[in-house]
Design a protein around this motif. Sequence first.
Motif, PDB file in Angstrom:
ATOM      1  N   GLU A   1     -14.164   1.684   4.884  1.00  0.00           N
ATOM      2  CA  GLU A   1     -12.935   2.466   5.007  1.00  0.00           C
ATOM      3  C   GLU A   1     -12.441   2.485   6.447  1.00  0.00           C
ATOM      4  N   SER A   2     -13.377   2.531   7.399  1.00  0.00           N
ATOM      5  CA  SER A   2     -12.996   2.466   8.807  1.00  0.00           C
ATOM      6  C   SER A   2     -12.318   1.133   9.122  1.00  0.00           C
ATOM      7  N   THR A   3     -12.848   0.048   8.535  1.00  0.00           N
ATOM      8  CA  THR A   3     -12.256  -1.279   8.745  1.00  0.00           C
ATOM      9  C   THR A   3     -10.846  -1.334   8.176  1.00  0.00           C
ATOM     10  N   LEU A   4     -10.644  -0.771   6.984  1.00  0.00           N
ATOM     11  CA  LEU A   4      -9.306  -0.755   6.384  1.00  0.00           C
ATOM     12  C   LEU A   4      -8.327   0.027   7.254  1.00  0.00           C
ATOM     13  N   ARG A   5      -8.762   1.152   7.775  1.00  0.00           N
ATOM     14  CA  ARG A   5      -7.874   1.945   8.631  1.00  0.00           C
ATOM     15  C   ARG A   5      -7.514   1.169   9.899  1.00  0.00           C
ATOM     16  N   LYS A   6      -8.505   0.478  10.455  1.00  0.00           N
ATOM     17  CA  LYS A   6      -8.273  -0.270  11.690  1.00  0.00           C
ATOM     18  C   LYS A   6      -7.303  -1.422  11.470  1.00  0.00           C
ATOM     19  N   GLU A   7      -7.386  -2.064  10.299  1.00  0.00           N
ATOM     20  CA  GLU A   7      -6.551  -3.243  10.036  1.00  0.00           C
ATOM     21  C   GLU A   7      -5.235  -2.891   9.352  1.00  0.00           C
ATOM     22  N   ALA A   8      -5.044  -1.628   8.991  1.00  0.00           N
ATOM     23  CA  ALA A   8      -3.807  -1.222   8.312  1.00  0.00           C
ATOM     24  C   ALA A   8      -2.595  -1.523   9.188  1.00  0.00           C
TER      25      ALA A   8
ATOM     26  N   VAL B   1     -12.590  -8.121   3.502  1.00  0.00           N
ATOM     27  CA  VAL B   1     -12.711  -6.847   2.804  1.00  0.00           C
ATOM     28  C   VAL B   1     -11.630  -6.797   1.730  1.00  0.00           C
ATOM     29  N   TYR B   2     -12.004  -6.375   0.527  1.00  0.00           N
ATOM     30  CA  TYR B   2     -11.057  -6.300  -0.584  1.00  0.00           C
ATOM     31  C   TYR B   2     -10.526  -4.889  -0.739  1.00  0.00           C
TER      32      TYR B   2
ATOM     33  N   THR C   1     -22.354  -3.855  12.989  1.00  0.00           N
ATOM     34  CA  THR C   1     -21.897  -4.839  13.973  1.00  0.00           C
ATOM     35  C   THR C   1     -20.564  -5.425  13.562  1.00  0.00           C
ATOM     36  N   GLN C   2     -20.429  -5.767  12.279  1.00  0.00           N
ATOM     37  CA  GLN C   2     -19.193  -6.381  11.802  1.00  0.00           C
ATOM     38  C   GLN C   2     -18.020  -5.421  11.846  1.00  0.00           C
ATOM     39  N   GLU C   3     -18.306  -4.104  11.797  1.00  0.00           N
ATOM     40  CA  GLU C   3     -17.225  -3.132  11.844  1.00  0.00           C
ATOM     41  C   GLU C   3     -16.441  -3.264  13.146  1.00  0.00           C
ATOM     42  N   LYS C   4     -17.113  -3.719  14.201  1.00  0.00           N
ATOM     43  CA  LYS C   4     -16.465  -3.842  15.498  1.00  0.00           C
ATOM     44  C   LYS C   4     -15.584  -5.088  15.568  1.00  0.00           C
ATOM     45  N   GLU C   5     -15.784  -6.014  14.618  1.00  0.00           N
ATOM     46  CA  GLU C   5     -14.985  -7.222  14.589  1.00  0.00           C
ATOM     47  C   GLU C   5     -13.761  -7.004  13.711  1.00  0.00           C
ATOM     48  N   GLY C   6     -12.812  -7.951  13.768  1.00  0.00           N
ATOM     49  CA  GLY C   6     -11.676  -7.880  12.881  1.00  0.00           C
ATOM     50  C   GLY C   6     -12.066  -8.326  11.478  1.00  0.00           C
ATOM     51  N   ALA C   7     -11.189  -8.083  10.533  1.00  0.00           N
ATOM     52  CA  ALA C   7     -11.453  -8.477   9.153  1.00  0.00           C
ATOM     53  C   ALA C   7     -10.166  -8.938   8.502  1.00  0.00           C
TER      54      ALA C   7
ATOM     55  N   THR D   1     -13.862  -2.324  -3.810  1.00  0.00           N
ATOM     56  CA  THR D   1     -13.174  -1.898  -2.596  1.00  0.00           C
ATOM     57  C   THR D   1     -14.133  -0.995  -1.826  1.00  0.00           C
ATOM     58  N   PRO D   2     -13.879  -0.770  -0.537  1.00  0.00           N
ATOM     59  CA  PRO D   2     -14.784   0.096   0.229  1.00  0.00           C
ATOM     60  C   PRO D   2     -15.034   1.454  -0.412  1.00  0.00           C
ATOM     61  N   ARG D   3     -14.038   2.024  -1.081  1.00  0.00           N
ATOM     62  CA  ARG D   3     -14.193   3.341  -1.694  1.00  0.00           C
ATOM     63  C   ARG D   3     -15.202   3.342  -2.829  1.00  0.00           C
ATOM     64  N   GLU D   4     -15.511   2.138  -3.354  1.00  0.00           N
ATOM     65  CA  GLU D   4     -16.459   2.042  -4.470  1.00  0.00           C
ATOM     66  C   GLU D   4     -17.854   1.619  -4.018  1.00  0.00           C
ATOM     67  N   MET D   5     -18.042   1.458  -2.731  1.00  0.00           N
ATOM     68  CA  MET D   5     -19.332   1.025  -2.215  1.00  0.00           C
ATOM     69  C   MET D   5     -20.258   2.215  -1.993  1.00  0.00           C
ATOM     70  N   SER D   6     -21.507   1.911  -1.733  1.00  0.00           N
ATOM     71  CA  SER D   6     -22.495   2.961  -1.520  1.00  0.00           C
ATOM     72  C   SER D   6     -22.236   3.673  -0.193  1.00  0.00           C
ATOM     73  N   PRO D   7     -22.689   4.930  -0.069  1.00  0.00           N
ATOM     74  CA  PRO D   7     -22.505   5.664   1.191  1.00  0.00           C
ATOM     75  C   PRO D   7     -23.058   4.858   2.366  1.00  0.00           C
ATOM     76  N   GLY D   8     -22.445   4.989   3.485  1.00  0.00           N
ATOM     77  CA  GLY D   8     -22.835   4.198   4.654  1.00  0.00           C
ATOM     78  C   GLY D   8     -21.977   2.961   4.724  1.00  0.00           C
ATOM     79  N   ILE D   9     -22.105   2.107   3.735  1.00  0.00           N
ATOM     80  CA  ILE D   9     -21.243   0.922   3.659  1.00  0.00           C
ATOM     81  C   ILE D   9     -19.807   1.350   3.400  1.00  0.00           C
ATOM     82  N   ARG D  10     -19.641   2.378   2.560  1.00  0.00           N
ATOM     83  CA  ARG D  10     -18.292   2.863   2.254  1.00  0.00           C
ATOM     84  C   ARG D  10     -17.574   3.326   3.513  1.00  0.00           C
TER      85      ARG D  10
END
Length: 215
Positions: free
Chosen positions: A45-52, A129-130, A9-15, A32-41
């Motif tokens: 990463e999608s959030t970082l791409r969206k906010e880049a 997101v860090y 749900t939060q992925e659809k929001e801004g960060a 960082t997202p790259r160090e998180m568990s699968p699924g959350i990662r």
Amino acid sequence: MNGSVLSPTQEKEGAMIFYATKETLERYNLKTPREMSPGIREIGESTLRKEAGKPLYAWGVKLFYFDRRKSLQLVHARTKMTVFLIDIKVAEMKDCGDILAYFLLELYRDDPQMQAALKNFFLSAPIVVYDKLTDRSLIATLNHTQTYFAWDGDRFFDFIRDGILHTKEINREVADYPMKMNIDGNTEYIIPKEYFRTVIMEAFGTPRSTPKQTH
């Protein structure tokens, strides 16, 4: 704003993206997202791409020490608004976004229009997101402010009265500290408090209604 354990749900929001130095990530055990568990990662990463490429939601974050206490300097990528957070413990990092919001609202406490715009700003990006800080301009700004405004933390002793450190006063002073930045291709000196207000009001302020004409 909350620290990041992302849900679909939060992925659809801004960060808000907190780009932290390597030392900051390590000392505060931040992932960082790259160090998180699968699924959350994947979500992170999608959030970082969206906010880049959106400096409005980007902050540089650097650890420093004041009186042997871990503290943070945050600088807004779009405006160079700087906020100092003193004596921030590892367990408090999950609330770092909320602490930042508190000091920004306090800075504009006599400005109801800006307070309303800030609340809209926070609501538009309710999570943090860090990621690793690599932007040279942000790094230079963090280093410059730490050296020339904070004197590597030594200046903050001047804000201690009766054994109490007045962090709000520190942040009021740094908000008025002139900064050099490029605006529309021109190098200008700005006052971060004023420029930050201009940018946030343009993006999140409520336009004034036009009075109705009477005939």
